[in-house]
Design an enzyme around this catalytic site. Sequence first.
Site, PDB file in Angstrom:
ATOM      1  N   GLU A 159      -0.946  21.897  65.502  1.00 48.37           N
ATOM      2  CA  GLU A 159      -2.050  21.835  66.470  1.00 48.37           C
ATOM      3  C   GLU A 159      -1.934  22.909  67.560  1.00 48.37           C
ATOM      4  O   GLU A 159      -2.168  22.646  68.742  1.00 48.37           O
ATOM      5  CB  GLU A 159      -2.120  20.440  67.109  1.00 48.37           C
ATOM      6  N   GLU A 229      -4.901  15.423  59.411  1.00 47.99           N
ATOM      7  CA  GLU A 229      -4.691  14.133  60.093  1.00 47.99           C
ATOM      8  C   GLU A 229      -6.034  13.423  60.186  1.00 47.99           C
ATOM      9  O   GLU A 229      -6.901  13.831  60.956  1.00 47.99           O
ATOM     10  CB  GLU A 229      -4.108  14.327  61.503  1.00 47.99           C
TER      11      GLU A 229
END
Length: 935
Positions: A159, A229
């Site tokens: 991320e 995710e």
Amino acid sequence: MSYKLEYDHKSFILNGRREFLHAASIHYFRFPQEEWQEVLWKAKLAGVNCIDTYFAWNVHEPTPGAWDFTANRNCGAYLDLCAELGLHVIARPGPFICAEWDFGGLPDWIADQGEMEYRSADPRFLHYADAYFDQVIPMISSRQSTQGGSVILVQVENEYAHLKSDEDGREYMEYLRDGLIRRGIEVPLISCEGGVEGAIEGANFWSGADVHYWKLRKKQPDTPKIVTEFWTGWFDKWGGARADHKTPAMLEARMMEAIRAGFTGITHYMFCGGTNFGDEGGRTVGGDDVFMVTSYDYDAPLSEYLGFTPKYGVVKRIGGFIQTTADFLLESEECEADVRVNGKATVRMRRHGGTSMYFVEQHGNERGDVYFTDEAGSTYMATVNPGQIVPVTVNLPILSGWKLSYNSFFGGFHTIDGTPTLIVFSDSGQRSWLRVEAPGDLSVNAPASAQVNNMEQKRLAEMDLCHFDHPQNIDLSSGTQSLHIIVLSTSVMDRTWWDLNGDPTLYIGADGFEPVKEGAGIWYRPGQDSVLVRWGGSNGTKSDHGFKQGGTRHILKQETVHPELPKWGLWEVMQESPYPSAHGGHGTGALVTDAPSGIRGRGSVWYTARVHSPESCSTTMILPHTQDPVRIYMDGQEAGLLKSSFGGAMTVPLKSGDNEISLLSQHMGRFNFSYYLGEPKGVHGPVYWDGKKEDFRYGWSTADGRAVHLDQVNRDLADGEILRKSFRKDGYDGFRLVGSLSERMSVNGRNIDMGLYRNWYRIVSLDLTPYLIDGDNVIEMAYTSSPVARLDLLGYRNDRCIEEWEQRPVTVPAVNRAWTPAGNADVSGPAWYRSRFAKPVIPEGLLVKLKLRLTGLSKGSFWVNGQPMGRYWAIGPQEYYKVPLAVLCEENEILLFDEEGRSPHQISWDWEDMCQVLVLHNRYAETALGRNHPK
């Protein structure tokens, strides 16, 4: 056996065959090693074919150069177990992992190694990251699919786009990428929410699949689109409400959105969250007190105790749908659906060859029958709940020359005893439509409840089905080919299990199963007697389990099983109070400093000093630099708990003369995310008395003079509209503004560089002192949102700074400490308690988990047999705490540190996820996987 993994813009290709990656996030370090097999097996039962796991640096290097790969830190053994169970692995070694884990997985000692920029190309950081990679990456590279192992993908960082852009982070990301390759990684690399050349980028989200899909497609048109995710739930924070707002129905709809958009890889984050044992839970942005609870249940498909939740049924059902239609999904493209639809519904379509799949989404407020007509004039119907997306599949190849059309969900397609077997399901009492077309004359043997139509076309059969809780069986044959269809309700589908180990078998009516050496261990919950139906397992013959006879039936008898819970021994309290003294105290190792200096390592710390007051009064104590809750004591009496971090204030009493001030602060977790990484913990920096605190949410104004209060909803304010407020110094030397500020701030016309702060962090501490003047000081701020939970102006005087502090860690009592029986009353002030209990006797054939309810306690930590179980806090939402059976001995000790000294006499044990086991013998060879129970 090695595997070759390739990919194109549609999907991953494993040994020449397209594969839908249906993955489960399960972090090995959040479970005792003894639970790994159970949680992985339950993931596989849900139709998952891949396990996604982070690798936590701080778990493996707790102190510099001291590496630990034992017990639940044995990541190599975890990867090997995945391979043994036939599960692929997506390895995510960081070095940063986020994960609501302390410091985002970075070791806390790195914060003591001098100034450095974390998650960057700073050589000082890379020096330590390289040492970590040198230890962990070889364990991953030796277990890649190219070498016969389980690892098929490896992620670069995590991320990173939430910190820096691809361009700004290029040097760092390329360094990590090259480091992975240099250490032997040869499977494809991936990234999530931020990319690097040479890695497939995935998206992390819960909703908005279309937006994420097209963003990835524009950025990387030649790679498969994966959800790295897919947030099945959310984390809980201390003092918040239980994060169970994502319902099972919503989960199903969001999964279907992702499939409809064209994603061919979905990772459920989390599939089973586990536990933040010890002090490993982190904190995150979004407020000044977003500290993780000890449980990382995440409202996931499998609970913290590995129990099936309603969301598990959703994942398993959609997993069966994906398995049945994967060949189509992996080749199909979305095309414009030229359809006419009735009611409040929309229809979208994917197509490949002669097969079409319509996704019917209900926007109305009640369940209804949605009809639509396609461009060829064919009309179809689907029964759809509000917000649901139901597939209508037309002309799906099912056998050679056979095509099948259906207007609800498939539950899996496998060959049992030589006969291809398909499950179809819908809600109990609802109807569905099924059409089968064969290459030759078709014979149908169906129950009376299945209305068979259109048999005048001998190659075609249409059936009007009603779904009951009792399974219905339909046998079709054409020439030498046959097809068996089992019609189930959704609730029965949730208790239906495909066993693909060896000779394929189907169990209907169980709460799960596992392979054991003696056979198959069927799980069922104590309750009413129920019937288990077993199909197959007869080594290719039908003599024992003929389909027309409805399979083999077993009665699951209710047995009264009440395993005895552990009983407490004598509760004792440590005689010596943990409360320190400003001059010497009872312990050794005190650190004397001009100001508090945070917390080194983990745990709790005492800070003690003295203040001289010329008179008795109340004063506002200012703590400009706090990062954890602080309990404040005046002369040994608690004055209150300051929960605010980033700085706070509390009014306390002073008597005339000397006053002893003690601060108790517990390390509640470092930021797992954002540029705040590595923040000092506890109390650090100067502390002042005789300060001021002002709630700064009130009294703002717009350029046209409108009054604005930021504790209210302000619908008439535009995003970015400038708000203004002024204040005077009034004799104070320094000021800090703490709370939810804006990326755009100015003081007295001077713009303030807010660095990497983002509006959605909702917490920052801004030192206003350098910008202030005598007279009116004007603050301007761009409006973002309201109401705002906190915006405090803290003022202090330099001559009221409290100096000469003693600082001591709260340590686990030494064995030579004296203890005395604890009464039922609370102790005044912090206290250590202990008790003993015997290991519970669990009857053979019973699977249970143990949990502890800490009723009556306040805030602190607890240990079992010296192992840290976690933090607790009475403010909730966590009520029960997991105690793995694996940590227990025949005789056990529990140790508690309670900040308020609350009596432990109300705490109690309970069981969780209790189920019994029926062994069906002779299903597995001696080499089968599984535990040795039950005999």
